[in-house]
Design an enzyme around this catalytic site. Structure first.
Site, PDB file in Angstrom:
ATOM      1  N   ARG A  55      87.326  80.100  89.844  1.00 22.47           N
ATOM      2  CA  ARG A  55      87.153  80.288  88.394  1.00 22.47           C
ATOM      3  C   ARG A  55      87.532  81.706  87.979  1.00 22.47           C
ATOM      4  O   ARG A  55      88.561  81.927  87.355  1.00 22.47           O
ATOM      5  CB  ARG A  55      85.708  79.954  88.006  1.00 22.47           C
ATOM      6  N   ASP A  56      86.741  82.695  88.383  1.00 20.10           N
ATOM      7  CA  ASP A  56      87.021  84.071  87.925  1.00 20.10           C
ATOM      8  C   ASP A  56      88.335  84.551  88.514  1.00 20.10           C
ATOM      9  O   ASP A  56      89.065  85.332  87.893  1.00 20.10           O
ATOM     10  CB  ASP A  56      85.874  85.001  88.351  1.00 20.10           C
ATOM     11  N   HIS A  93      77.232  90.465  90.015  1.00 19.30           N
ATOM     12  CA  HIS A  93      78.621  90.008  89.931  1.00 19.30           C
ATOM     13  C   HIS A  93      79.507  91.256  89.743  1.00 19.30           C
ATOM     14  O   HIS A  93      79.710  91.709  88.626  1.00 19.30           O
ATOM     15  CB  HIS A  93      78.726  89.042  88.746  1.00 19.30           C
ATOM     16  N   HIS A 105      82.916  93.492  90.003  1.00 21.43           N
ATOM     17  CA  HIS A 105      84.374  93.551  90.128  1.00 21.43           C
ATOM     18  C   HIS A 105      84.701  94.846  90.861  1.00 21.43           C
ATOM     19  O   HIS A 105      83.984  95.845  90.731  1.00 21.43           O
ATOM     20  CB  HIS A 105      85.030  93.493  88.743  1.00 21.43           C
ATOM     21  N   CYS A 144      90.407  91.474  85.537  1.00 19.05           N
ATOM     22  CA  CYS A 144      90.009  91.484  84.156  1.00 19.05           C
ATOM     23  C   CYS A 144      91.239  91.857  83.349  1.00 19.05           C
ATOM     24  O   CYS A 144      91.992  92.747  83.748  1.00 19.05           O
ATOM     25  CB  CYS A 144      88.909  92.533  84.030  1.00 19.05           C
ATOM     26  N   ASN A 152      87.664  90.651  91.664  1.00 16.80           N
ATOM     27  CA  ASN A 152      86.250  90.551  92.012  1.00 16.80           C
ATOM     28  C   ASN A 152      86.019  91.177  93.384  1.00 16.80           C
ATOM     29  O   ASN A 152      86.939  91.286  94.200  1.00 16.80           O
ATOM     30  CB  ASN A 152      85.841  89.069  92.087  1.00 16.80           C
TER      31      ASN A 152
HETATM   32  P1  HMG Z   1      86.598  79.200  68.706  1.00 13.74           P
HETATM   33  O1  HMG Z   1      88.029  79.078  68.371  1.00 13.74           O
HETATM   34  O2  HMG Z   1      85.733  80.163  67.945  1.00 13.74           O
HETATM   35  O3  HMG Z   1      85.936  77.749  68.740  1.00 13.74           O
HETATM   36  O4  HMG Z   1      86.510  79.564  70.263  1.00 13.74           O
HETATM   37  P2  HMG Z   1      85.336  76.878  67.560  1.00 13.74           P
HETATM   38  O5  HMG Z   1      83.908  76.583  67.906  1.00 13.74           O
HETATM   39  O6  HMG Z   1      85.631  77.519  66.235  1.00 13.74           O
HETATM   40  O7  HMG Z   1      86.174  75.522  67.654  1.00 13.74           O
HETATM   41  C1  HMG Z   1      87.569  75.500  67.417  1.00 13.74           C
HETATM   42  C2  HMG Z   1      88.178  74.287  68.087  1.00 13.74           C
HETATM   43  O8  HMG Z   1      88.074  74.460  69.504  1.00 13.74           O
HETATM   44  C3  HMG Z   1      87.484  72.960  67.786  1.00 13.74           C
HETATM   45  O9  HMG Z   1      88.475  71.945  67.823  1.00 13.74           O
HETATM   46  C4  HMG Z   1      86.561  72.762  68.947  1.00 13.74           C
HETATM   47  O10 HMG Z   1      86.249  71.405  69.233  1.00 13.74           O
HETATM   48  C5  HMG Z   1      87.401  73.338  70.073  1.00 13.74           C
HETATM   49  P3  HMG Z   1      89.042  71.310  66.439  1.00 13.74           P
HETATM   50  O11 HMG Z   1      87.820  70.769  65.766  1.00 13.74           O
HETATM   51  O12 HMG Z   1      89.652  72.486  65.712  1.00 13.74           O
HETATM   52  O13 HMG Z   1      90.014  70.298  66.953  1.00 13.74           O
HETATM   53  N1  HMG Z   1      86.558  73.821  71.173  1.00 13.74           N
HETATM   54  C6  HMG Z   1      86.746  73.520  72.474  1.00 13.74           C
HETATM   55  N2  HMG Z   1      87.677  72.798  73.102  1.00 13.74           N
HETATM   56  C7  HMG Z   1      87.554  72.689  74.457  1.00 13.74           C
HETATM   57  N3  HMG Z   1      86.563  73.274  75.177  1.00 13.74           N
HETATM   58  C8  HMG Z   1      85.623  74.006  74.557  1.00 13.74           C
HETATM   59  C9  HMG Z   1      85.713  74.156  73.148  1.00 13.74           C
HETATM   60  N4  HMG Z   1      84.933  74.819  72.263  1.00 13.74           N
HETATM   61  C10 HMG Z   1      85.464  74.613  71.064  1.00 13.74           C
HETATM   62  N5  HMG Z   1      84.638  74.570  75.279  1.00 13.74           N
HETATM   63  C11 HMG Z   1      85.366  79.578  72.376  1.00 13.74           C
HETATM   64  C12 HMG Z   1      85.251  79.817  70.878  1.00 13.74           C
HETATM   65  C13 HMG Z   1      84.083  80.078  73.025  1.00 13.74           C
HETATM   66  C14 HMG Z   1      85.522  78.101  72.653  1.00 13.74           C
HETATM   67  C15 HMG Z   1      86.607  80.337  72.931  1.00 13.74           C
HETATM   68  O14 HMG Z   1      86.633  81.669  72.474  1.00 13.74           O
HETATM   69  C16 HMG Z   1      86.641  80.337  74.433  1.00 13.74           C
HETATM   70  O15 HMG Z   1      86.825  79.314  75.057  1.00 13.74           O
HETATM   71  N6  HMG Z   1      86.489  81.502  75.082  1.00 13.74           N
HETATM   72  C17 HMG Z   1      86.426  81.578  76.535  1.00 13.74           C
HETATM   73  C18 HMG Z   1      86.730  82.939  77.004  1.00 13.74           C
HETATM   74  C19 HMG Z   1      86.654  82.975  78.518  1.00 13.74           C
HETATM   75  O16 HMG Z   1      86.668  81.979  79.192  1.00 13.74           O
HETATM   76  N7  HMG Z   1      86.582  84.206  79.103  1.00 13.74           N
HETATM   77  C20 HMG Z   1      86.530  84.354  80.511  1.00 13.74           C
HETATM   78  C21 HMG Z   1      85.237  83.911  81.099  1.00 13.74           C
HETATM   79  S1  HMG Z   1      83.943  85.132  80.943  1.00 13.74           S
HETATM   80  C22 HMG Z   1      84.183  86.166  82.313  1.00 13.74           C
HETATM   81  O17 HMG Z   1      85.163  86.049  83.000  1.00 13.74           O
HETATM   82  C23 HMG Z   1      83.110  87.155  82.684  1.00 13.74           C
HETATM   83  C24 HMG Z   1      82.310  86.727  83.908  1.00 13.74           C
HETATM   84  O18 HMG Z   1      83.143  86.598  85.043  1.00 13.74           O
HETATM   85  C25 HMG Z   1      81.210  87.749  84.191  1.00 13.74           C
HETATM   86  C26 HMG Z   1      81.718  89.190  84.269  1.00 13.74           C
HETATM   87  O19 HMG Z   1      82.683  89.482  85.017  1.00 13.74           O
HETATM   88  O20 HMG Z   1      81.094  90.015  83.592  1.00 13.74           O
HETATM   89  C27 HMG Z   1      81.617  85.377  83.664  1.00 13.74           C
HETATM   90 MG    MG Z   2      83.837  88.240  86.291  1.00 11.10          MG
END
Ligand code: HMG
Ligand code: MG
Length: 306
Positions: free
Chosen positions: A14-15, A206, A208, A239, A249
């Protein structure tokens, strides 16, 4: 009391893979995860049910999760940002969820297009809907040790988010050093503020390895009695805010090597992890950053002097 055993969550699929430039075929991801399952992990974070436009590399989450061989005793977790993500995850058979909330408003907005308060409201809905399905919920807090937009982060701000997450009923809060800036001193300072909130077993770390300090941060964490760590095979990941070629990571191989040297149990076969790393390196198309991987694995024998 000294830590005798740690629990590792392998987050490479995933990450690690979420930020890769290469589009990795679904069957390659599945085989990678299957190799990791064989290496003995108790937990693997397999994928992420986020918006495919936000993270195109996780667009095949549903297929990946369905196709992996679920090895008995292994917990396969997935990232879920909101109720829509939960629906997809439940349909694919996920019961181990990882939520993510940021410690700063700017990172929250950039990462998920929500304020911290809005993301906590989403977290509440996800938890309320997931618990009747028997789900286990970990919750990450991102940018705990520093934010690419806001710089240093006050431990009190992290504490505020952690309190809310525990109150919502998450089993574990995982502290993310998202941009790899923490040092052992930071770990001690932050944990001084946080540890009074919950039992030591309810925190995960967690790290990095952007600046090469992740293993030192594990040492500092172990000294505090913390025993839950995330790491990624080969050191995959990273990142989008770190420079090109920056380490990702904390590498699983490096973590295992450290733990073996300290005599701390982990239950994972280093050679199995190396096999998974050697498999995925071709697909990602760039060298892996794990030092132990680069050194060819464990040094089993020291050659006799000539
Ligand atoms: P948004 O555009 O604000 O979503 O995105 P919305 O709620 O306004 O919805 C817009 C459309 O997206 C809608 O469809 C929803 O159904 C659809 P429409 O009605 O227009 O046809 N939708 C989705 N579709 C599929 N899967 C979903 C989903 N949600 C809404 N889950 C959202 C907001 C959160 C979805 C978006 O910004 C997003 O997916 N962000 C993810 C970012 C991400 O994955 N970042 C990396 C992970 S975090 C990380 O790596 C850190 C970590 O490792 C820890 C660390 O290192 O600190 C965990
Ligand atoms: Mg991470």
């Amino acid at each position: 009391m000294a830590v005798e055993r740690v629990r590792i969550v392998e987050v490479g699929p995933r990450d690690g893979l979420q930020n890769e430039a290469a589009q990795i075929p679904t069957d390659v991801k599945v085989h990678f995860i299957d190799l990791l399952s064989q290496a003995g992990f108790g937990w693997i974070e397999a994928t992420s049910f986020v918006h495919p436009k936000a993270v195109p590399r996780m667009a095949d989450a549903d297929d990946v999760f369905r196709q992996i061989q679920k090895r008995p005793g292994v917990r396969y977790a997935a990232l879920v940002p909101n109720p829509r993500g939960l629906d997809r995850a439940l349909a694919a058979g996920v019961t181990d969820l990882a939520l993510f909330v940021a410690a700063t408003e700017s990172f929250s907005r950039a990462n998920i297009n929500r304020s911290i308060e809005e993301s906590l409201a989403d977290a509440r809905s996800v938890i309320e809907q997931a618990k009747p399905h028997g789900a286990h919920v970990r919750a990450y807090i991102s940018v705990v040790f520093g934010c690419p937009y806001e710089g240093p982060v006050a431990p009190a701000a992290v504490r505020g988010v952690a309190e809310r997450l525990f109150a919502l009923g998450v089993e574990e809060v995982v502290l993310g050093d998202t941009i790899g800036v923490a040092t052992p001193g930071d770990v001690r300072r932050v944990m001084d503020t946080l540890l009074p909130l919950a039992d030591v077993d309810r925190w995960g770390m967690h790290f990095h390895d952007t600046r090469g300090i992740a293993v030192a941060n594990v040492m500092a964490s172990l000294d505090l009695g913390l025993s839950h760590f995330d790491s990624s095979a080969g050191g995959l990941g990273g990142c989008p805010f770190a420079g090109p070629g920056a380490a990702g990571n904390l590498a699983t191989e490096d973590l295992l090597y450290l733990l073996d040297g300290l005599g701390i149990e982990h239950g994972i076969n280093l050679d199995g992890v190396l096999e998974a790393s050697r498999y995925i390196v071709e697909a990602v198309g760039h060298p892996l950053t794990s030092k132990v991987y680069q050194a060819g694995g464990r040094l089993r024998t020291i050659p006799a002097p000539r």
